[in-house]
Design an enzyme around this catalytic site. Structure first.
Site, PDB file in Angstrom:
ATOM      1  N   SER A  38       0.850  -1.194   0.000  1.00 20.47           N
ATOM      2  CA  SER A  38       0.000   0.000   0.000  1.00 20.47           C
ATOM      3  C   SER A  38       0.881   1.237   0.000  1.00 20.47           C
ATOM      4  O   SER A  38       1.569   1.522   0.980  1.00 20.47           O
ATOM      5  CB  SER A  38      -0.920   0.010   1.238  1.00 20.47           C
ATOM      6  OG  SER A  38      -1.784   1.128   1.201  1.00 20.47           O
ATOM      7  N   CYS A  42       0.269   8.193  -6.534  1.00 24.60           N
ATOM      8  CA  CYS A  42       0.215   9.533  -7.128  1.00 24.60           C
ATOM      9  C   CYS A  42       1.290  10.469  -6.571  1.00 24.60           C
ATOM     10  O   CYS A  42       1.550  11.526  -7.138  1.00 24.60           O
ATOM     11  CB  CYS A  42      -1.164  10.147  -6.898  1.00 24.60           C
ATOM     12  SG  CYS A  42      -2.505   9.202  -7.658  1.00 24.60           S
ATOM     13  N   THR A 273     -16.705 -10.972 -11.518  1.00 20.82           N
ATOM     14  CA  THR A 273     -16.301 -11.287 -12.886  1.00 20.82           C
ATOM     15  C   THR A 273     -17.255 -12.335 -13.475  1.00 20.82           C
ATOM     16  O   THR A 273     -18.260 -12.704 -12.861  1.00 20.82           O
ATOM     17  CB  THR A 273     -14.856 -11.827 -12.912  1.00 20.82           C
ATOM     18  OG1 THR A 273     -14.831 -13.123 -12.328  1.00 20.82           O
ATOM     19  CG2 THR A 273     -13.904 -10.907 -12.163  1.00 20.82           C
ATOM     20  N   GLY A 282     -10.132  -2.005  -9.257  1.00 18.90           N
ATOM     21  CA  GLY A 282      -8.969  -1.191  -9.596  1.00 18.90           C
ATOM     22  C   GLY A 282      -8.777  -0.925 -11.070  1.00 18.90           C
ATOM     23  O   GLY A 282      -9.704  -1.014 -11.880  1.00 18.90           O
ATOM     24  N   TYR A 427     -19.168  32.194   0.000  1.00 20.24           N
ATOM     25  CA  TYR A 427     -18.654  33.419  -0.627  1.00 20.24           C
ATOM     26  C   TYR A 427     -18.160  34.435   0.397  1.00 20.24           C
ATOM     27  O   TYR A 427     -18.865  34.784   1.339  1.00 20.24           O
ATOM     28  CB  TYR A 427     -19.724  34.079  -1.501  1.00 20.24           C
ATOM     29  CG  TYR A 427     -19.405  35.524  -1.810  1.00 20.24           C
ATOM     30  CD1 TYR A 427     -18.229  35.855  -2.484  1.00 20.24           C
ATOM     31  CD2 TYR A 427     -20.245  36.560  -1.397  1.00 20.24           C
ATOM     32  CE1 TYR A 427     -17.907  37.178  -2.741  1.00 20.24           C
ATOM     33  CE2 TYR A 427     -19.930  37.885  -1.656  1.00 20.24           C
ATOM     34  CZ  TYR A 427     -18.751  38.200  -2.325  1.00 20.24           C
ATOM     35  OH  TYR A 427     -18.425  39.504  -2.577  1.00 20.24           O
ATOM     36  N   LYS A 435     -21.046  35.845  -7.878  1.00 20.39           N
ATOM     37  CA  LYS A 435     -21.390  34.886  -8.933  1.00 20.39           C
ATOM     38  C   LYS A 435     -20.143  34.045  -9.185  1.00 20.39           C
ATOM     39  O   LYS A 435     -19.195  34.510  -9.816  1.00 20.39           O
ATOM     40  CB  LYS A 435     -21.825  35.600 -10.222  1.00 20.39           C
ATOM     41  CG  LYS A 435     -23.238  36.105 -10.213  1.00 20.39           C
ATOM     42  CD  LYS A 435     -23.717  36.514 -11.597  1.00 20.39           C
ATOM     43  CE  LYS A 435     -22.907  37.653 -12.179  1.00 20.39           C
ATOM     44  NZ  LYS A 435     -23.490  38.168 -13.442  1.00 20.39           N
TER      45      LYS A 435
END
Length: 814
Positions: A38, A42, A273, A282, A427, A435
């Protein structure tokens, strides 16, 4: 219950952990052929680039820690080499000893992941050529970088991992060149959204060769020569292959498990499957896309983690939770930019034949008046009949991720562009605008659905019929003077009602402004005055200029360490420097700031201006050229552009703009005249002069690409093509050509006297940065398409040439 899991990382490890959390008494065995079960896949590029300092932080769980917490039988260096679904057993080989044994299961989970694509390119297995898929690959690259101190690298492939590797190598001082066979980076995006990334490569001085595939790798001492299909050769200390990945289906195929249409392991909605009690998760699986219903692959950690949790629940509690599929939401950091995508693009929808419309929004990451507001470009695609949101793409500096998440959530929930309008976002000036860009995209889409205006993409705008269309530039006169689309009439949007007589009613009126908003306002005015055929350039000139610019950055690095080239300003003590903050302002705001500031400055004084509009990087240079003021320095860092400008005396401004600039009009395609043109141009460039070559009429034949693609033409265009030379190698002499014999004699004589061939001279001109412009009008008449020209040639008109000629102290016509 006995579970056997083949493979770890996101899918396998998540399944194992969830199984244990909901079934304390199950027997769980995890088989992993490598040493790691594990890890943060990335994060691998960022460890190589030194952003992540501690290697151990990449290891989410070690076999020991995973076993201690979840009581799972972890067996590393154990490769499953076969599956027998009849006896419900797997054969396992211990990779360190070669010993094999059989393990039985009640339920089997396949999580083999994906493997890097290594096409049969000659020399691809040479030393110093690396792939990046796991921790072992990372360790090899990191060791090479730390021990060998390489100065240059080539990254082959410009997907997410390739670009992240390019960024991280650049971060540690390696001169990086990216090679991509497609016409753009991140090929899953639309071209106009990828274009800002291409321009960012130029700001970062990173090489980029598009539409150029690797033909061969040739070791040359300590270097690797990368031979491209264009005949270019790039030398580097090492190469990173990031051509792509494919599902690892070897084990599944050998077990007779069904492989789907997209090439992945077929699974049903419960992730089972085609074989009972065998499941898969995965990167290796395929699943129907939530929007199209067609089989698709998703090489992403997020979906794999979700699949693992769903699968564990289904195996323990029964088949109750259905997997919904992935819409391919992905994001990447590319130097200072962030680029993200979710759902389907215009290109993908067009390929599917799916009816859709698209709109582009230029917006700020937060309120423009609050410091460090950064620009982003957002494109959404939607169904014009019901408003259903189909896809979104964003490129920008700050706030890209949270807008992408809003788009992805809307798509996953089957939402519409009307839902975008109603999104209630958090906001305050430091975080957004009243906006939000996502709201604005929804408003734009509704306007299109209601027929309030017709959008045109940059490429549609470019293909307009000159005969049937009228181009209207509704920016200010100051903006227009800095550059415009050829043939456009400039009428400020605020003055358009007073000049309706100048706008024809019998042609398509094609409007553009800087970012799209003023163009929309102008379109609404004209529609209500009876104009019917009105179009607005989506994203405005900002997006158009980036999409139409040269997309590659074909630079060659010498394999030596050099200090970064910068122009150090000589600032005497008595020179006054004024600081100007133009952050948050969209075009033309920064340029107007320059003008109003320069007007109150004294000759010789300097201003240091900071802006966050990406277009300002190029605009400030153009503004200085037009006004005759001096650009001292210019840099872009994390989306913030800083430039130092010195005000020049009025009597020296004209001299300044013409200093060391030469212009050459190449009208002829005679070999000897073409040679003369490039001898003079390259000679001037070698002396540090700025050179512009303007190719018109027969001169266009000189800059045709020998390897140009086939282009569809009309009858006259085909006739011209057959009658004219197809590239520089076929040019004839103006005298003594003798049916081609003279040309051959000339080439032999040049080679004997060690004079570069014309093709070599042209390549030198490309590499030294000579500005080559092809006349658009001549191209239209002669039937020459942009795709037929060599790389780096800009398309322009007589205005572009005259701008250069006015700044030149030498102008030749050949």
């Amino acid at each position: 219950m006995k579970y056997v899991i083949v493979g770890g990382v996101a899918g396998g490890a998540t399944t194992a952990a969830r199984l244990r959390r909901i079934d304390e008494h199950a027997e769980i065995i995890m088989l992993e052929k490598g040493p790691h079960i594990s890890y943060a896949n990335c994060g691998l590029p960022y460890y190589i680039g030194g952003i992540i300092k501690d290697r151990n932080k990449l290891l989410v769980q070690t076999p020991e820690s995973f076993n201690a917490r979840f009581n799972i039988d972890i067996r590393i260096h154990s490769e499953v080499i076969s599956v027998d679904s009849d006896t419900k057993s797997v054969e396992v080989r211990k990779t360190k000893t070669g010993e094999t044994y059989t393990e039985t299961y009640d339920k089997l989970i396949l999580s083999p992941g994906a493997s890097a694509i290594k096409p049969p390119i000659p020399g691809i297995n040479s030393p110093n050529i690396f792939t990046l898929r796991n921790v072992q690959d990372t360790d090899k690259i990191k060791a090479f970088v730390d021990d060998e101190h390489p100065r240059s690298a080539v990254v082959v492939g410009a997907g997410f991992i390739g670009l992240e590797m390019a960024e991280n190598l650049h971060h540690i001082g390696v001169k990086v060149t990216v090679v991509e066979a497609a016409s753009q980076v991140m090929n899953m995006m639309d071209s106009e959204i990828a274009a800002p990334i291409h321009q960012h490569f130029k700001e970062k001085n990173v090489g980029l060769f598009l539409e150029d595939a690797v033909k061969e790798f040739v070791p040359n001492g300590d270097l690797i020569e990368v031979h491209l299909s264009s005949q270019r050769v790039i030398k580097a200390d090492f190469v990173i292959l990031s051509i792509g990945v494919k599902p690892d289906t070897f084990l599944a195929k050998s077990a007779g498990i069904k492989i789907g249409e997209a090439g992945g392991i077929w699974v049903d909605e419960y992730l089972q499957t085609s074989k009972e009690d065998i499941y898969a998760v995965g990167d290796a699986i395929e699943f129907p896309h939530p929007i199209t219903g067609k089989p698709s692959l998703a090489f992403l950690a997020g979906p794999a983690n979700k699949q693992g949790r769903i699968l564990a629940d289904n195996m323990v509690y029964g088949h109750k939770r259905k997997y919904q599929g992935s819409i391919g939401t992905a994001i990447a950091k590319v130097f200072d930019l962030t680029a993200g995508i979710t759902g389907l693009t215009h290109r993908g929808l067009k390929a599917l034949g799916r009816k859709h419309e698209s709109t582009i929004v230029n917006a700020g990451s937060h309120a423009s008046y609050y410091p460090r507001a950064m620009q982003m470009i957002m494109k959404i695609s939607f169904d014009p009949d019901n408003g259903k949101l189909l896809g979104g793409q964003i490129v920008g500096y700050n706030g890209v991720d949270k807008r992408l998440d809003l788009l992805a959530t809307t798509i996953k929930n089957g939402g519409t562009i009307y839902d975008l309008q109603e999104i209630e976002h958090a906001y305050a000036p430091p975080f957004s605008s009243a906006k939000d860009p996502v709201n604005q995209a929804g408003f734009n889409a509704e306007n299109i659905i209601r027929g309030l205006f017709k959008p045109l993409s940059p490429f549609q705008f470019k293909k307009r019929s000159i005969k049937d269309s009228f181009v209207l530039d509704v920016r200010t006169a100051e903006e227009y003077s800095l550059g415009s689309i050829d043939g456009a009439l400039n009428i400020d949007v605020d003055d358009i009602r007073n000049h309706l007589n100048m706008i024809p009613r019998d042609k398509k009126v094609m409007i553009y402004c800087a970012a799209g908003l003023r163009g929309y306002v102008a379109a609404r005015i004209l529609r209500q005055y009876g104009y019917d055929d009105i179009y607005n350039l989506s994203g405005g000139l900002k997006v158009y200029k980036q999409a139409m610019a040269e997309q590659s950055n074909p630079i060659f690095f010498k394999n030596e360490i050099k200090a970064k080239d910068v122009i150090e300003p000589i600032i005497p003590i008595n020179i006054k420097t004024i600081e100007v903050d133009a952050c948050g302002l969209q075009c033309p705001g920064p340029i107007l700031k320059l003008k109003e500031t320069i007007d109150v400055m004294s000759d010789g004084d300097q201003m240091e201006v900071t802006a966050t509009d990406p277009g300002f990087f190029g605009d400030v240079e153009s503004w200085c050229k037009v006004t005759g003021n001096k650009l001292i320095t210019r840099e872009s860092n994390s989306g913030e552009i800083k430039a130092v400008i010195q005000k020049q005396k009025k009597e020296t401004q004209s001299l300044q703009t013409s200093l060391d600039h030469k212009t050459i009009v190449v009208f002829s395609d005679d070999l000897d005249k073409a040679l003369a043109s490039f001898v003079i141009a390259n000679g001037a460039a070698s002396m540090g002069k700025r050179v512009t070559m303007f190719f018109t009429f027969w001169g266009l034949n000189v800059i045709k690409d020998a390897n140009k693609p086939k282009v569809k033409k009309d009858t006259m265009g085909n006739m011209f093509s057959k009658m004219m030379p197809s590239h520089a190698g076929e040019l004839s002499l103006s005298n003594m050509n003798m049916a081609g014999m003279g040309r051959l004699m000339m080439k032999w004589r040049m080679k004997d006297k060690h004079v570069d061939a014309l093709e070599t001279m042209i390549q030198i001109a490309q590499e030294t940065g000579i500005n080559m412009i092809a006349c658009q009008m001549s191209m239209d008449i002669m039937g020459v398409d942009k795709e037929e020209l060599i790389e780096g040639v800009k398309i322009g008109g007589v205005a572009n040439y005259l701008e250069e000629a006015e700044q030149s102290n030498l102008n030749l016509f050949i």
